[in-house]
Design a protein around this motif. Structure first.
Motif, PDB file in Angstrom:
ATOM      1  N   HIS A 165       4.516   6.294  15.318  1.00  0.00           N
ATOM      2  CA  HIS A 165       3.111   6.733  15.213  1.00  0.00           C
ATOM      3  C   HIS A 165       2.248   5.565  14.728  1.00  0.00           C
ATOM      4  CE1 HIS A 165       5.642  10.319  14.805  1.00  0.00           C
ATOM      5  NE2 HIS A 165       4.684  10.947  15.422  1.00  0.00           N
ATOM      6  N   PRO A 166       2.210   4.466  15.482  1.00  0.00           N
ATOM      7  CA  PRO A 166       1.474   3.273  15.037  1.00  0.00           C
ATOM      8  C   PRO A 166      -0.014   3.554  14.847  1.00  0.00           C
ATOM      9  CG  PRO A 166       2.003   3.126  17.377  1.00  0.00           C
ATOM     10  CD  PRO A 166       2.748   4.312  16.847  1.00  0.00           C
ATOM     11  N   GLY A 167      -0.547   3.029  13.744  1.00  0.00           N
ATOM     12  CA  GLY A 167      -1.973   3.186  13.476  1.00  0.00           C
ATOM     13  C   GLY A 167      -2.364   4.508  12.861  1.00  0.00           C
ATOM     14  N   GLN A 168      -1.442   5.443  12.778  1.00  0.00           N
ATOM     15  CA  GLN A 168      -1.744   6.756  12.201  1.00  0.00           C
ATOM     16  C   GLN A 168      -1.380   6.783  10.721  1.00  0.00           C
ATOM     17  OE1 GLN A 168      -0.276  10.170  14.366  1.00  0.00           O
ATOM     18  NE2 GLN A 168      -0.314   9.069  16.301  1.00  0.00           N
ATOM     19  N   VAL A 169      -2.244   7.375   9.926  1.00  0.00           N
ATOM     20  CA  VAL A 169      -1.949   7.544   8.505  1.00  0.00           C
ATOM     21  C   VAL A 169      -1.079   8.786   8.351  1.00  0.00           C
ATOM     22  CG1 VAL A 169      -2.889   7.877   6.203  1.00  0.00           C
ATOM     23  CG2 VAL A 169      -4.129   6.472   7.868  1.00  0.00           C
ATOM     24  N   VAL A 191       9.405   9.342  -1.397  1.00  0.00           N
ATOM     25  CA  VAL A 191       8.889   8.537  -0.290  1.00  0.00           C
ATOM     26  C   VAL A 191       8.478   7.156  -0.789  1.00  0.00           C
ATOM     27  CG1 VAL A 191       7.109   8.355   1.495  1.00  0.00           C
ATOM     28  CG2 VAL A 191       8.108  10.581   0.956  1.00  0.00           C
ATOM     29  N   ASP A 192       7.771   7.102  -1.914  1.00  0.00           N
ATOM     30  CA  ASP A 192       7.306   5.822  -2.454  1.00  0.00           C
ATOM     31  C   ASP A 192       8.476   4.896  -2.774  1.00  0.00           C
ATOM     32  OD1 ASP A 192       4.735   6.829  -2.322  1.00  0.00           O
ATOM     33  OD2 ASP A 192       4.750   7.555  -4.388  1.00  0.00           O
ATOM     34  N   VAL A 193       9.526   5.452  -3.359  1.00  0.00           N
ATOM     35  CA  VAL A 193      10.698   4.651  -3.706  1.00  0.00           C
ATOM     36  C   VAL A 193      11.341   4.062  -2.458  1.00  0.00           C
ATOM     37  CG1 VAL A 193      13.032   4.739  -4.658  1.00  0.00           C
ATOM     38  CG2 VAL A 193      11.160   5.885  -5.855  1.00  0.00           C
ATOM     39  N   HIS A 194      11.501   4.889  -1.406  1.00  0.00           N
ATOM     40  CA  HIS A 194      12.128   4.415  -0.171  1.00  0.00           C
ATOM     41  C   HIS A 194      11.248   3.396   0.558  1.00  0.00           C
ATOM     42  CE1 HIS A 194      15.037   7.612  -0.803  1.00  0.00           C
ATOM     43  NE2 HIS A 194      15.741   7.116   0.186  1.00  0.00           N
ATOM     44  N   VAL A 209       3.675  -4.690   7.686  1.00  0.00           N
ATOM     45  CA  VAL A 209       3.502  -3.740   8.797  1.00  0.00           C
ATOM     46  C   VAL A 209       3.382  -2.313   8.273  1.00  0.00           C
ATOM     47  CG1 VAL A 209       4.749  -5.198  10.424  1.00  0.00           C
ATOM     48  CG2 VAL A 209       5.981  -3.414   9.188  1.00  0.00           C
ATOM     49  N   ILE A 210       3.836  -2.067   7.033  1.00  0.00           N
ATOM     50  CA  ILE A 210       3.693  -0.747   6.414  1.00  0.00           C
ATOM     51  C   ILE A 210       2.578  -0.829   5.385  1.00  0.00           C
ATOM     52  CG2 ILE A 210       4.808   1.093   5.111  1.00  0.00           C
ATOM     53  CD1 ILE A 210       7.477   0.135   6.162  1.00  0.00           C
ATOM     54  N   SER A 211       1.447  -0.237   5.692  1.00  0.00           N
ATOM     55  CA  SER A 211       0.291  -0.276   4.797  1.00  0.00           C
ATOM     56  C   SER A 211       0.223   0.996   3.961  1.00  0.00           C
ATOM     57  CB  SER A 211      -1.007  -0.415   5.603  1.00  0.00           C
ATOM     58  OG  SER A 211      -1.015  -1.616   6.332  1.00  0.00           O
ATOM     59  N   THR A 212      -0.214   0.849   2.735  1.00  0.00           N
ATOM     60  CA  THR A 212      -0.428   2.000   1.855  1.00  0.00           C
ATOM     61  C   THR A 212      -1.869   2.454   1.964  1.00  0.00           C
ATOM     62  OG1 THR A 212       1.227   1.195   0.276  1.00  0.00           O
ATOM     63  CG2 THR A 212      -0.332   2.842  -0.517  1.00  0.00           C
ATOM     64  N   VAL A 213      -2.083   3.721   2.226  1.00  0.00           N
ATOM     65  CA  VAL A 213      -3.420   4.300   2.249  1.00  0.00           C
ATOM     66  C   VAL A 213      -3.557   5.103   0.960  1.00  0.00           C
ATOM     67  CG1 VAL A 213      -5.050   5.756   3.481  1.00  0.00           C
ATOM     68  CG2 VAL A 213      -3.380   4.397   4.753  1.00  0.00           C
ATOM     69  N   TYR A 218       1.032   6.520   4.230  1.00  0.00           N
ATOM     70  CA  TYR A 218       1.359   5.194   4.764  1.00  0.00           C
ATOM     71  C   TYR A 218       1.025   5.107   6.244  1.00  0.00           C
ATOM     72  CZ  TYR A 218       3.858   4.748   0.358  1.00  0.00           C
ATOM     73  OH  TYR A 218       4.184   4.704  -0.968  1.00  0.00           O
ATOM     74  N   ARG A 219       0.857   3.854   6.716  1.00  0.00           N
ATOM     75  CA  ARG A 219       0.512   3.604   8.112  1.00  0.00           C
ATOM     76  C   ARG A 219       1.322   2.411   8.615  1.00  0.00           C
ATOM     77  NH1 ARG A 219      -4.751   2.393   7.596  1.00  0.00           N
ATOM     78  NH2 ARG A 219      -4.272   0.167   7.452  1.00  0.00           N
ATOM     79  N   PHE A 220       1.827   2.516   9.849  1.00  0.00           N
ATOM     80  CA  PHE A 220       2.530   1.403  10.494  1.00  0.00           C
ATOM     81  C   PHE A 220       1.512   0.625  11.297  1.00  0.00           C
ATOM     82  CE2 PHE A 220       5.001  -0.762  13.733  1.00  0.00           C
ATOM     83  CZ  PHE A 220       6.110  -1.214  13.019  1.00  0.00           C
ATOM     84  N   ASP A 221       1.319  -0.634  10.943  1.00  0.00           N
ATOM     85  CA  ASP A 221       0.333  -1.480  11.607  1.00  0.00           C
ATOM     86  C   ASP A 221       1.033  -2.391  12.607  1.00  0.00           C
ATOM     87  OD1 ASP A 221      -1.884  -0.476  10.185  1.00  0.00           O
ATOM     88  OD2 ASP A 221      -1.415  -1.765   8.480  1.00  0.00           O
TER      89      ASP A 221
END
Length: 222
Positions: A165-169, A191-194, A209-213, A218-221
């Motif tokens: 799901h690239p680009g999706q939060v 989830v945060d730990v993993h 590539v994994i951004s925190t919102v 999280y979002r895959f960029d």
């Protein structure tokens, strides 16, 4: 051939195990609580497992079903006391109280089967490549810049779901449901730990590539 199988030691079948099931127009066969019966019903759409009386046997069958057998999803029937000990590690797709009404039983079976079908659809995408990362769903391997990563199963599933799901939060709650399952009782901190461990294994070159919102997920960029 029936779509569902009820595994129980009760002679009265669904009437004794899950009375609400008898009020539904579902084609259900009955089988004993044995591994041989489990192996004989791998082609069923779903399995309803009687765990009211013998939780030890129920756990063993659930684990056998989700191991090498690759059995269909299991709906575990419990009495109220059973919910205190059942865990996600058992491998049941969902749980239901033995006195549940017909509408709830039907909804749980439908959603359980839908999730199983969705997982099959996801695994049909054998290789996902994005942002220099290659995810092989069949081999359960991930390469970043050609380097093979040593990921746990949950880390792999987490990365694969985000990359799909690239680009999706994606919220923490959604990730818990999709990666850990609907019957997981842990908090979103899991989830945060993993994610933190996953970023560490990706190395500084690829961890972005994994951004925190903030306050969302999280979002895959790509």
């Amino acid at each position: 051939m029936a779509d569902l199988v009820l595994m129980t030691s009760e002679h009265d079948g669904a009437a004794a195990v899950l009375p609400g099931l008898t009020l539904l127009t579902l084609d259900v066969e009955t089988a004993p609580l044995t591994t041989s019966a489990l192996a004989a019903n791998l082609e069923m759409q779903a399995i309803i497992l009687d765990g009211r009386r013998d939780l030890v046997s129920a756990r063993a069958l659930c684990r056998a079903a989700t191991g090498a057998m690759e059995a269909p999803p299991i709906l575990l029937v419990l009495e109220e006391g059973g919910f205190a000990v059942v865990a996600v590690s058992w491998g049941a797709a969902d749980t239901v109280l033995h006195s549940a009404p017909p509408a709830e039983i039907q909804a749980r079976i439908r959603m359980m089967c839908d999730r199983a079908n969705a997982q099959v659809s996801q695994t049909s995408e054998v290789v996902v490549e994005a942002a220099g990362i290659s995810i092989d769903a069949n081999a359960f391997t991930v390469k970043a810049g050609g380097r093979l990563l040593d990921l746990t199963y949950k880390e792999f599933e987490l990365l694969r779901f985000l990359a799909a799901h690239p680009g999706q939060v994606i919220s923490r709650e959604t990730l818990l449901q999709e990666v850990w399952g609907y019957n997981y009782y842990g908090g979103s901190r899991t989830v945060d730990v993993h994610i933190r461990r996953l970023r560490a294994k990706l190395s500084p070159e690829f961890d972005s590539v994994i951004s925190t919102v903030r306050n969302v997920g999280y979002r895959f960029d790509a």
